[in-house]
Scaffold this active site. Sequence first.
Site, PDB file in Angstrom:
ATOM      1  N   VAL A 187       0.897  -1.157   0.000  1.00 49.88           N
ATOM      2  CA  VAL A 187       0.000   0.000   0.000  1.00 49.88           C
ATOM      3  C   VAL A 187       0.932   1.202   0.000  1.00 49.88           C
ATOM      4  O   VAL A 187       1.644   1.444   0.980  1.00 49.88           O
ATOM      5  CB  VAL A 187      -0.904   0.034   1.248  1.00 49.88           C
ATOM      6  CG1 VAL A 187      -1.849   1.244   1.170  1.00 49.88           C
ATOM      7  CG2 VAL A 187      -1.718  -1.245   1.364  1.00 49.88           C
ATOM      8  N   GLU A 188       0.974   1.911  -1.101  1.00 50.74           N
ATOM      9  CA  GLU A 188       1.892   3.044  -1.241  1.00 50.74           C
ATOM     10  C   GLU A 188       1.136   4.348  -1.037  1.00 50.74           C
ATOM     11  O   GLU A 188       0.090   4.573  -1.640  1.00 50.74           O
ATOM     12  CB  GLU A 188       2.560   3.013  -2.614  1.00 50.74           C
ATOM     13  CG  GLU A 188       3.375   1.748  -2.852  1.00 50.74           C
ATOM     14  CD  GLU A 188       4.503   1.961  -3.850  1.00 50.74           C
ATOM     15  OE1 GLU A 188       5.131   3.042  -3.813  1.00 50.74           O
ATOM     16  OE2 GLU A 188       4.743   1.061  -4.658  1.00 50.74           O
ATOM     17  N   GLY A 189       1.704   5.230  -0.203  1.00 54.75           N
ATOM     18  CA  GLY A 189       1.059   6.498   0.088  1.00 54.75           C
ATOM     19  C   GLY A 189       0.247   6.420   1.363  1.00 54.75           C
ATOM     20  O   GLY A 189      -0.971   6.287   1.339  1.00 54.75           O
TER      21      GLY A 189
END
Length: 411
Positions: free
Chosen positions: A6-8
């Site tokens: 999960v990026e951000g």
Amino acid sequence: MGANWVEGVNGPQLNPIWDMANKLRLRNFFSDFSNLSANTYKQGGGLYDQSEVEKAIDLADGVHAAGEKLTQTLPPSGREDISVLTMQRLKNQVPSTPLDMVVDYYTYDYEFAEPPRVTSLQNTVPLPTFSNFGEDVYFVADQRGYQSVVYHTAHQFLKSDKTGTICDRRLMLNKVVREIQYSARGVTVKTEDGSVYKADYAMVSASVGVLQSELIKFKPDLPTWKILAIYQFDMAVYTKIFLKFPSKFWPEGNSTQFFLYANERRGYYGVWQHFEREYPGSNVLLVTVTDEESRRIEQQSDEDTKAEIMQVLKEMFGKNIPDATDILVPRWWSNRFFKGTFSNWPIGVNRYEYDQIRAPVGRVYFTGEHTSEHYNGFVHGAYLAGIDSANMLIKCMKKGLCKFDIKAKDA
């Protein structure tokens, strides 16, 4: 084999995928990339001096920061966009040593799966995902799989039985769409097994790589403006190769999870990760390759790939390390249902072409991460693009507002 992070996270806005992951209580771990300077290996053996790596990273960060400032001076239309490499040339900082190249690869290719020479500066520096949602990334290490977010979404509108298994008859699996006919009256979809489906509208969520291939035939052909927009966008290839060993031989402990290997051949098995926190005792390493290396590796045997990787590992950790007992090599580029992993925004594609990529053609609508205005290439980009495309279609169906405005090229 697919999305892992999960990026951000931990930024001014809440990433909807992070929200879902927390509601589902998906097991996840913060990825700490802060200590690469102490974990960068030389071609031929040995570690780089930490201060030497820190200097290379600081230099790359400085050039990146200059790129962010330059982006702010460019017109929003994208007409004057340049590549990341052009920006590096403007700062007289084009990586050329093995150390500088692996830092550069980690900074750009490890994120976008393509080299700086083709990646748009204006659309990636700064990256909206990190500016809006936060710079932290979390690795999903749950036995239910990251796919849980897909099922979570699907359960909100598809029927399921008492065990929670989706059994909605509207969901057709293992169907290969080969033809989409469309007219003012509706659409007809034909599949490889000879089935025919008729509907008022179609929403096409195939990857941009599939749209660039001949898998799906549109009748009549898509208009030239649509085809050109699709063909100009890039479908990148990001390959995560997993290797299992009978025992560990790599450093353990805090700030050792990620390490780099510098080679005179840029992108040659450069970025590594172990899983001692996520999967204790698994003795698994992950090495990431992209772009041309991915395509090359997909076309050779797993045994040849393993032999190349073992040679690199022996350079890093000595000749007495155990041989890998298993290897997993995804082949996204060779797979006709994907033709790559995710899109990358190339130089030369501005907002005008982007609007054309996501624009409907008659009763055929398009969605997917490649149609996300700010988050292409990300899981949250695919999710948010799906919402945008659905709302576009609903507005047409319910209110008759079917016209999609494409701003002029220099707007």
